[in-house]
Scaffold this motif. Structure first.
Motif, short mmCIF file in Angstrom:
data_model
loop_
_atom_site.label_atom_id
_atom_site.label_comp_id
_atom_site.label_asym_id
_atom_site.label_seq_id
_atom_site.Cartn_x
_atom_site.Cartn_y
_atom_site.Cartn_z
N ALA A 69 54.36 46.55 -45.94
CA ALA A 69 55.80 46.39 -46.16
C ALA A 69 56.56 46.81 -44.90
CB ALA A 69 56.25 47.21 -47.36
N PRO A 70 56.44 46.04 -43.81
CA PRO A 70 57.11 46.43 -42.57
C PRO A 70 58.62 46.35 -42.69
CG PRO A 70 56.21 44.22 -42.37
CD PRO A 70 55.74 44.76 -43.69
N LEU A 71 59.31 47.10 -41.83
CA LEU A 71 60.77 47.07 -41.81
C LEU A 71 61.28 45.77 -41.20
CD1 LEU A 71 61.44 50.73 -40.66
CD2 LEU A 71 61.63 49.78 -42.98
N GLY A 72 60.47 45.16 -40.35
CA GLY A 72 60.88 43.90 -39.73
C GLY A 72 59.80 43.36 -38.83
N ARG A 73 59.78 42.04 -38.70
CA ARG A 73 58.87 41.36 -37.77
C ARG A 73 59.71 40.43 -36.92
NH1 ARG A 73 54.96 37.96 -39.66
NH2 ARG A 73 53.75 38.38 -37.81
N TYR A 74 59.43 40.40 -35.63
CA TYR A 74 60.24 39.65 -34.69
C TYR A 74 59.34 38.87 -33.74
CZ TYR A 74 63.44 43.20 -36.37
OH TYR A 74 64.17 44.03 -37.19
N ASN A 75 59.68 37.61 -33.51
CA ASN A 75 59.01 36.82 -32.48
C ASN A 75 59.92 36.92 -31.26
OD1 ASN A 75 58.23 34.69 -30.73
ND2 ASN A 75 57.16 33.77 -32.43
N ILE A 76 59.36 37.41 -30.14
CA ILE A 76 60.15 37.73 -28.96
C ILE A 76 59.63 36.94 -27.76
CG2 ILE A 76 60.83 39.61 -27.40
CD1 ILE A 76 60.33 41.47 -29.90
N VAL A 77 60.55 36.35 -26.99
CA VAL A 77 60.21 35.64 -25.77
C VAL A 77 60.86 36.38 -24.61
CG1 VAL A 77 60.40 33.47 -24.49
CG2 VAL A 77 60.09 33.43 -26.97
N VAL A 78 60.05 36.67 -23.58
CA VAL A 78 60.51 37.42 -22.41
C VAL A 78 60.31 36.56 -21.17
CG1 VAL A 78 60.12 39.50 -21.02
CG2 VAL A 78 59.85 39.59 -23.51
#
Length: 171
Positions: A69-78
């Motif tokens: 139960a994560p607080l959030g998941r993010y796909n990130i591009v750098v």
């Protein structure tokens, strides 16, 4: 005070002020055609090579200490050391229906949000937290030194980050 707010402020100060006292800061490299994003072999910081941040890459950041139960998941591009795109994946955190105040755009309708860091920023955040007295447990990829998992304990709060789906973009 919420650990997330503190860590966000620490990361901002570190990014703007360069307050890390360590000499082994991440360096920039051009992505080579042979670089791959194979499954990491995690090691502790003392056995990991220095991280050389690629020119452009993407990864998934999972925030929260409970993997189910994560607080959030993010796909990130750098690109060139800056986050150029980030998308929240799913909406596992719901805004509290009992909230009496509008928490503003930082909380959004899907719960608390973060400013997604680059991997170099994540390393800096962990080092700064450790320098400030937090207990930091970190594992890094044995091949390229990128962070795989971080746990930061400060006061009575713990913040966890896991990195997956790392992919170096080739131009």
């Amino acid at each position: 005070m919420r650990l997330g707010v503190v860590l966000g402020g620490v990361a901002l100060v570190a990014a703007v002020g360069g307050c890390s006292a360590r000499d082994d800061t991440p360096t920039w490299t051009a992505a080579s055609p042979t670089a791959s994003a194979s499954a990491p072999s995690p090691v502790n910081a003392d056995k990991a090579p220095a991280y050389a941040e690629p020119f452009q890459y993407s990864y998934t950041l999972t925030r929260g200490c409970d993997a189910k139960a994560p607080l959030g998941r993010y796909n990130i591009v750098v690109k060139s050391g800056d986050v150029i795109d980030s998308k929240r994946l799913g909406a596992s955190v719901q805004a509290s229906p009992s909230a009496q105040v509008d928490l503003g755009p930082a909380a959004g309708q899907d719960g608390e949000e973060i400013d997604p860091p680059t991997l170099a920023g994540l390393i800096t955040m962990a080092r700064t937290a450790e320098d400030d007295g937090a207990q930091v447990t970190a594992t890094y990829d044995a091949k390229n030194g990128r962070p795989v998992k971080l746990e930061i304990k400060a006061d009575d709060e713990t913040e966890c980050f896991a990195v997956s789906d790392y992919d170096i973009w080739h131009s």
